[in-house]
Design a protein around this motif. Structure first.
Motif, PDB file in Angstrom:
ATOM      1  N   LEU A 132      -7.035  35.746  51.545  1.00  0.00           N
ATOM      2  CA  LEU A 132      -5.690  35.227  51.384  1.00  0.00           C
ATOM      3  C   LEU A 132      -5.117  35.761  50.077  1.00  0.00           C
ATOM      4  O   LEU A 132      -5.603  35.448  49.002  1.00  0.00           O
ATOM      5  CB  LEU A 132      -5.736  33.692  51.364  1.00  0.00           C
ATOM      6  CG  LEU A 132      -4.431  32.947  51.434  1.00  0.00           C
ATOM      7  CD1 LEU A 132      -3.686  33.307  52.717  1.00  0.00           C
ATOM      8  CD2 LEU A 132      -4.694  31.453  51.399  1.00  0.00           C
ATOM      9  N   ASP A 133      -4.091  36.601  50.190  1.00  0.00           N
ATOM     10  CA  ASP A 133      -3.438  37.129  48.996  1.00  0.00           C
ATOM     11  C   ASP A 133      -2.316  36.176  48.603  1.00  0.00           C
ATOM     12  O   ASP A 133      -1.278  36.110  49.255  1.00  0.00           O
ATOM     13  CB  ASP A 133      -2.853  38.525  49.269  1.00  0.00           C
ATOM     14  CG  ASP A 133      -3.943  39.564  49.439  1.00  0.00           C
ATOM     15  OD1 ASP A 133      -5.041  39.371  48.874  1.00  0.00           O
ATOM     16  OD2 ASP A 133      -3.706  40.561  50.142  1.00  0.00           O
ATOM     17  N   VAL A 136       0.208  33.468  42.599  1.00  0.00           N
ATOM     18  CA  VAL A 136       0.284  32.150  41.971  1.00  0.00           C
ATOM     19  C   VAL A 136       1.589  32.001  41.193  1.00  0.00           C
ATOM     20  O   VAL A 136       2.222  30.943  41.227  1.00  0.00           O
ATOM     21  CB  VAL A 136      -0.934  31.923  41.049  1.00  0.00           C
ATOM     22  CG1 VAL A 136      -0.846  30.588  40.329  1.00  0.00           C
ATOM     23  CG2 VAL A 136      -2.215  32.001  41.859  1.00  0.00           C
ATOM     24  N   ASP A 137       2.008  33.041  40.504  1.00  0.00           N
ATOM     25  CA  ASP A 137       3.255  32.962  39.743  1.00  0.00           C
ATOM     26  C   ASP A 137       4.449  32.707  40.664  1.00  0.00           C
ATOM     27  O   ASP A 137       5.332  31.903  40.345  1.00  0.00           O
ATOM     28  CB  ASP A 137       3.496  34.253  38.965  1.00  0.00           C
ATOM     29  CG  ASP A 137       2.478  34.456  37.859  1.00  0.00           C
ATOM     30  OD1 ASP A 137       1.917  33.442  37.400  1.00  0.00           O
ATOM     31  OD2 ASP A 137       2.261  35.613  37.464  1.00  0.00           O
ATOM     32  N   LEU A 138       4.484  33.365  41.795  1.00  0.00           N
ATOM     33  CA  LEU A 138       5.565  33.148  42.752  1.00  0.00           C
ATOM     34  C   LEU A 138       5.514  31.721  43.297  1.00  0.00           C
ATOM     35  O   LEU A 138       6.560  31.079  43.482  1.00  0.00           O
ATOM     36  CB  LEU A 138       5.478  34.152  43.900  1.00  0.00           C
ATOM     37  CG  LEU A 138       6.541  34.036  44.982  1.00  0.00           C
ATOM     38  CD1 LEU A 138       7.923  34.294  44.400  1.00  0.00           C
ATOM     39  CD2 LEU A 138       6.243  34.991  46.118  1.00  0.00           C
ATOM     40  N   GLY A 139       4.322  31.214  43.528  1.00  0.00           N
ATOM     41  CA  GLY A 139       4.181  29.842  44.011  1.00  0.00           C
ATOM     42  C   GLY A 139       4.722  28.832  43.012  1.00  0.00           C
ATOM     43  O   GLY A 139       5.455  27.912  43.382  1.00  0.00           O
ATOM     44  N   PHE A 140       4.358  29.000  41.725  1.00  0.00           N
ATOM     45  CA  PHE A 140       4.869  28.101  40.694  1.00  0.00           C
ATOM     46  C   PHE A 140       6.384  28.227  40.566  1.00  0.00           C
ATOM     47  O   PHE A 140       7.098  27.230  40.437  1.00  0.00           O
ATOM     48  CB  PHE A 140       4.222  28.396  39.332  1.00  0.00           C
ATOM     49  CG  PHE A 140       2.905  27.716  39.146  1.00  0.00           C
ATOM     50  CD1 PHE A 140       2.822  26.334  39.042  1.00  0.00           C
ATOM     51  CD2 PHE A 140       1.737  28.454  39.065  1.00  0.00           C
ATOM     52  CE1 PHE A 140       1.609  25.701  38.872  1.00  0.00           C
ATOM     53  CE2 PHE A 140       0.524  27.835  38.899  1.00  0.00           C
ATOM     54  CZ  PHE A 140       0.448  26.445  38.798  1.00  0.00           C
TER      55      PHE A 140
END
Length: 61
Positions: free
Chosen positions: A11-12, A15-19
Motif C-alpha cells: 500500500l503506497d 502520509v503528508d497528503l493524508g495529513f
C-alpha cells in the motif's frame, strides 16, 4: 521462479497528503459550522441573548 517477479501487494500511502487532506476537511467543517452559526444569529439575533439580560435592558429604558 524468481522471487522478484512475484506481484507485491503493498500500500503506497502518502502520509503528508493524508495529513493535509485531514486538516483541510477539518478546516472546511469548522468553516461550515461558523457560517451556519452566523446565519442563525443574523436571522434571529435575540435568541442568543438570555431572557434576564434582555429584560434588564428593557426595564432601563
Amino acid at each position: 521462479m524468481d522471487p522478484t517477479s512475484l506481484p507485491v501487494a503493498r500500500l503506497d500511502v502518502d502520509v503528508d497528503l493524508g495529513f493535509a487532506l485531514f486538516f483541510f476537511f477539518l478546516l472546511c467543517f469548522f468553516l461550515l459550522v461558523t457560517i451556519v452559526r452566523c446565519a442563525q444569529m443574523v436571522l434571529d439575533p435575540y435568541r442568543a441573548v438570555t431572557v434576564t439580560t434582555y429584560q434588564e435592558e428593557q426595564s432601563e429604558d
